[in-house]
Design an enzyme around this catalytic site. Structure first.
Site, PDB file in Angstrom:
ATOM      1  N   HIS A 168       0.858  -1.164   0.128  1.00 50.52           N
ATOM      2  CA  HIS A 168      -0.031   0.029   0.133  1.00 50.52           C
ATOM      3  C   HIS A 168       0.927   1.259   0.327  1.00 50.52           C
ATOM      4  O   HIS A 168       1.913   1.226   0.638  1.00 50.52           O
ATOM      5  CB  HIS A 168      -0.858   0.132   1.289  1.00 50.52           C
ATOM      6  CG  HIS A 168      -1.771   1.285   1.371  1.00 50.52           C
ATOM      7  ND1 HIS A 168      -2.899   1.234   0.628  1.00 50.52           N
ATOM      8  CD2 HIS A 168      -1.397   2.379   2.324  1.00 50.52           C
ATOM      9  CE1 HIS A 168      -3.272   2.803   0.873  1.00 50.52           C
ATOM     10  NE2 HIS A 168      -2.601   3.377   1.709  1.00 50.52           N
ATOM     11  N   ASP A 216     -15.266   3.476   8.355  1.00 43.90           N
ATOM     12  CA  ASP A 216     -14.254   4.073   7.827  1.00 43.90           C
ATOM     13  C   ASP A 216     -14.820   5.199   6.918  1.00 43.90           C
ATOM     14  O   ASP A 216     -14.355   6.297   7.073  1.00 43.90           O
ATOM     15  CB  ASP A 216     -13.037   3.448   7.119  1.00 43.90           C
ATOM     16  CG  ASP A 216     -12.046   4.351   6.602  1.00 43.90           C
ATOM     17  OD1 ASP A 216     -11.628   5.248   7.550  1.00 43.90           O
ATOM     18  OD2 ASP A 216     -11.775   4.368   5.437  1.00 43.90           O
ATOM     19  N   ARG A 240     -14.657  13.275   9.588  1.00 44.82           N
ATOM     20  CA  ARG A 240     -13.418  13.819   9.914  1.00 44.82           C
ATOM     21  C   ARG A 240     -12.854  14.977   9.160  1.00 44.82           C
ATOM     22  O   ARG A 240     -12.562  16.044   9.510  1.00 44.82           O
ATOM     23  CB  ARG A 240     -12.366  12.842  10.101  1.00 44.82           C
ATOM     24  CG  ARG A 240     -12.274  11.903  11.291  1.00 44.82           C
ATOM     25  CD  ARG A 240     -11.416  10.495  10.886  1.00 44.82           C
ATOM     26  NE  ARG A 240     -10.046  10.968  10.609  1.00 44.82           N
ATOM     27  CZ  ARG A 240      -9.263   9.973   9.757  1.00 44.82           C
ATOM     28  NH1 ARG A 240      -9.608   9.099   9.350  1.00 44.82           N
ATOM     29  NH2 ARG A 240      -7.998  10.524   9.550  1.00 44.82           N
ATOM     30  N   SER A 242      -7.416   3.960   9.908  1.00 51.02           N
ATOM     31  CA  SER A 242      -8.568   4.136   8.764  1.00 51.02           C
ATOM     32  C   SER A 242      -7.843   3.327   7.645  1.00 51.02           C
ATOM     33  O   SER A 242      -8.243   2.459   6.824  1.00 51.02           O
ATOM     34  CB  SER A 242      -8.463   5.531   8.328  1.00 51.02           C
ATOM     35  OG  SER A 242      -8.807   5.759   6.715  1.00 51.02           O
ATOM     36  N   LYS A 255      -8.815  -0.805   6.064  1.00 47.95           N
ATOM     37  CA  LYS A 255      -9.004  -1.097   4.502  1.00 47.95           C
ATOM     38  C   LYS A 255      -8.123  -2.328   4.018  1.00 47.95           C
ATOM     39  O   LYS A 255      -8.575  -2.999   3.262  1.00 47.95           O
ATOM     40  CB  LYS A 255      -9.051   0.061   3.645  1.00 47.95           C
ATOM     41  CG  LYS A 255      -9.996   1.100   3.900  1.00 47.95           C
ATOM     42  CD  LYS A 255     -10.034   2.380   3.287  1.00 47.95           C
ATOM     43  CE  LYS A 255      -9.175   3.389   3.785  1.00 47.95           C
ATOM     44  NZ  LYS A 255      -9.430   4.857   3.973  1.00 47.95           N
TER      45      LYS A 255
HETATM   46  N1  URA Z   1      -6.056   7.912   3.875  1.00 45.03           N
HETATM   47  C1  URA Z   1      -6.766   7.266   4.458  1.00 45.03           C
HETATM   48  O1  URA Z   1      -7.223   6.008   3.632  1.00 45.03           O
HETATM   49  N2  URA Z   1      -7.349   7.472   5.622  1.00 45.03           N
HETATM   50  C2  URA Z   1      -7.075   8.541   6.357  1.00 45.03           C
HETATM   51  O2  URA Z   1      -7.631   8.905   7.435  1.00 45.03           O
HETATM   52  C3  URA Z   1      -5.912   9.386   5.729  1.00 45.03           C
HETATM   53  C4  URA Z   1      -5.727   9.076   4.470  1.00 45.03           C
END
Ligand code: URA
Ligand code: CA
Length: 435
Positions: free
Chosen positions: A82, A161, A168, A183, A187
């Site tokens: 990632h 999320d 947020r 977050s 994923k």
């Molecule tokens: N990218 C994400 O997937 N989540 C975040 O909180 C910030 C950047």
């Protein structure tokens, strides 16, 4: 349990329990807890932080808020990579076939580009016929057969999320290490890999502009991954200037082909070898980083990585002859040079602004709905530390529109030429294995 008590507890700097975290994630996902209470809790987390245990619990709770991808029918240790997002970041196109050529299964779920950063799926779709709309069973079949496949995001992964990120965004709580780390990791974990390699970017084109912040984030994510039972490592790499030379979809495919043949840009090659070594190590195909690197270098030199790219393209409907003849990729009508206005040394190529320039040409999306032009983009002839003569070309603009005045102006603003001494930024700042 009452949300009020959780907010008060976190406000006062105390740790939340697993039951409390599950209660708030579950309740918020189901719309049973209102935005204003979750906003207050997020702000309390922003100021009071979370312990490593809390961060891991929050991550697991978000994973459990929706679907998860089951990769258990794929043989071997599945390693995912990632990146926190960059400009001209061609690594996945190189790494997927390269690592797969060593027998490491790469079951990759990827996204499309948004804003100044590109997306792997858009890049791959510049290969005529290539498509990512394949069923879950076909995906697993392809990874078992060829060790590599790429699909688009599907299913209802981590709905908590999505809701939290939206909240947020409007409550000034995006920029919080426990919230960003959980977050991203939720994923990745929901996508099913056994092990994760993270490329955390730092510099002007990155989400984390400061090295210290990037390091904190990388350490937080590595700690979460290892706590929830996924072997995780991270590299902190430079995104002050774009990676490699090509920025733009088809142009990056061409760059990936050159890199798989051992003729790619030095920085892209080096980052791929470093990230690839971690992937091979986590997949337990090598004992040390050095051994892993030698294996990767060998498969570039002997042509196996390049051949594997063709196998990968063909399996998903792509015309693999582009690998032998990149001119078959979409080509832009106009190729325009950008001459240097003065002589000197390049001291900055602001990745963020270069990414925006490529987007202005049509290579990227300003909004989710924008259509992109796969042929257009930029090819840099100079990178930080290179000398340049007056009038010498800094880069080639690949465009389908002849009116390039505003793009040229933006590009001139993003490149700095100096007569002072220039220090080139390191490509890799740090490698984080365990905390
Ligand atoms: N990218 C994400 O997937 N989540 C975040 O909180 C910030 C950047
Ligand atoms: Ca590139």
């Amino acid at each position: 349990m009452r949300m009020y008590d959780l907010i008060e507890k976190k406000r006062d700097g105390k740790s939340l329990t697993l039951e409390e975290i599950d209660y708030f994630i579950d309740g918020y996902t189901k719309d049973e807890i209102p935005d204003y209470q979750v906003s207050a809790l997020l702000m309390a987390i922003y100021f009071q932080d979370m312990s490593e245990d809390e961060r891991a619990m929050l991550t697991s709770s978000m994973v459990n808020s929706g679907d998860t991808i089951d990769l258990s029918n794929i043989a071997g240790i599945k390693v995912d990579k990632h990146s926190t997002g960059g400009v001209g970041d061609t690594t996945t196109l190189v790494l997927a076939p390269l690592v797969a050529s060593l027998g490491v299964p790469v079951a990759k779920m990827s996204g499309r580009g948004l804003g100044h950063t590109g997306g792997t799926i858009d890049k791959l779709e510049s290969v005529p016929g290539f498509h990512v709309e394949i069923s879950g069973s076909k995906f697993i079949e392809l990874v078992n057969k060829n060790k590599v496949a790429v699909v688009g995001q599907s299913g209802n992964l981590t709905p908590a999320d999505k809701k939290l990120y939206g909240l947020r965004d409007v409550t000034a709580t995006v920029n919080s290490i426990p919230l960003i780390a959980s977050s991203i990791m939720s994923k990745k974990i929901a996508s099913g890999a056994d092990a994760i390699v993270l490329d955390v970017k730092t510099g002007a084109g990155a989400f984390m502009k400061e090295l210290a912040d990037a390091k904190n984030l990388a350490e937080a994510m590595v700690a979460i991954g290892n706590k929830v039972g996924r072997d995780t490592m991270a590299v902190i790499s430079d995104m002050s200037q774009p990676l490699g030379r090509a920025i733009g979809n088809a142009l990056e495919v061409k760059e990936a082909i050159e890199t798989l043949k051992g003729k790619g840009p030095e920085d892209l090659t080096e980052l791929c070898l470093t990230l690839g070594s971690q992937m091979v190590l986590l997949a337990k195909k090598a004992e040390t980083m050095e051994e892993a690197r030698a294996m990767l270098e060998e498969n570039i030199a002997n042509g196996k990585a390049f051949e594997h790219f063709k196998i990968f393209l063909t399996a998903q409907g792509g015309d693999a002859s582009v690998a032998d003849d990149p001119e078959l990729l979409p080509q832009a009508t106009y190729k325009v040079e950008l001459p240097a206005k003065s002589a000197g040394t390049i001291s900055a190529i602001n990745a963020n602004d270069i990414g925006t320039s490529a987007m202005m040409l049509g290579a990227g999306r300003a909004t989710k709905e924008s259509k992109i032009d796969l042929a257009v983009g930029l090819v840099l002839h100079k990178k930080i530390g290179d000398d340049v003569k007056e009038g010498e070309s800094l880069l080639t603009i690949h465009a389908n529109d002849s009116n390039l005045d505003s793009v040229k102006e933006k590009l001139y603003q993003s490149i700095t030429i100096t007569t002072d001494n220039v220090e080139t930024p390191p490509l890799i700042y740090d490698v984080i294995t365990t905390k």
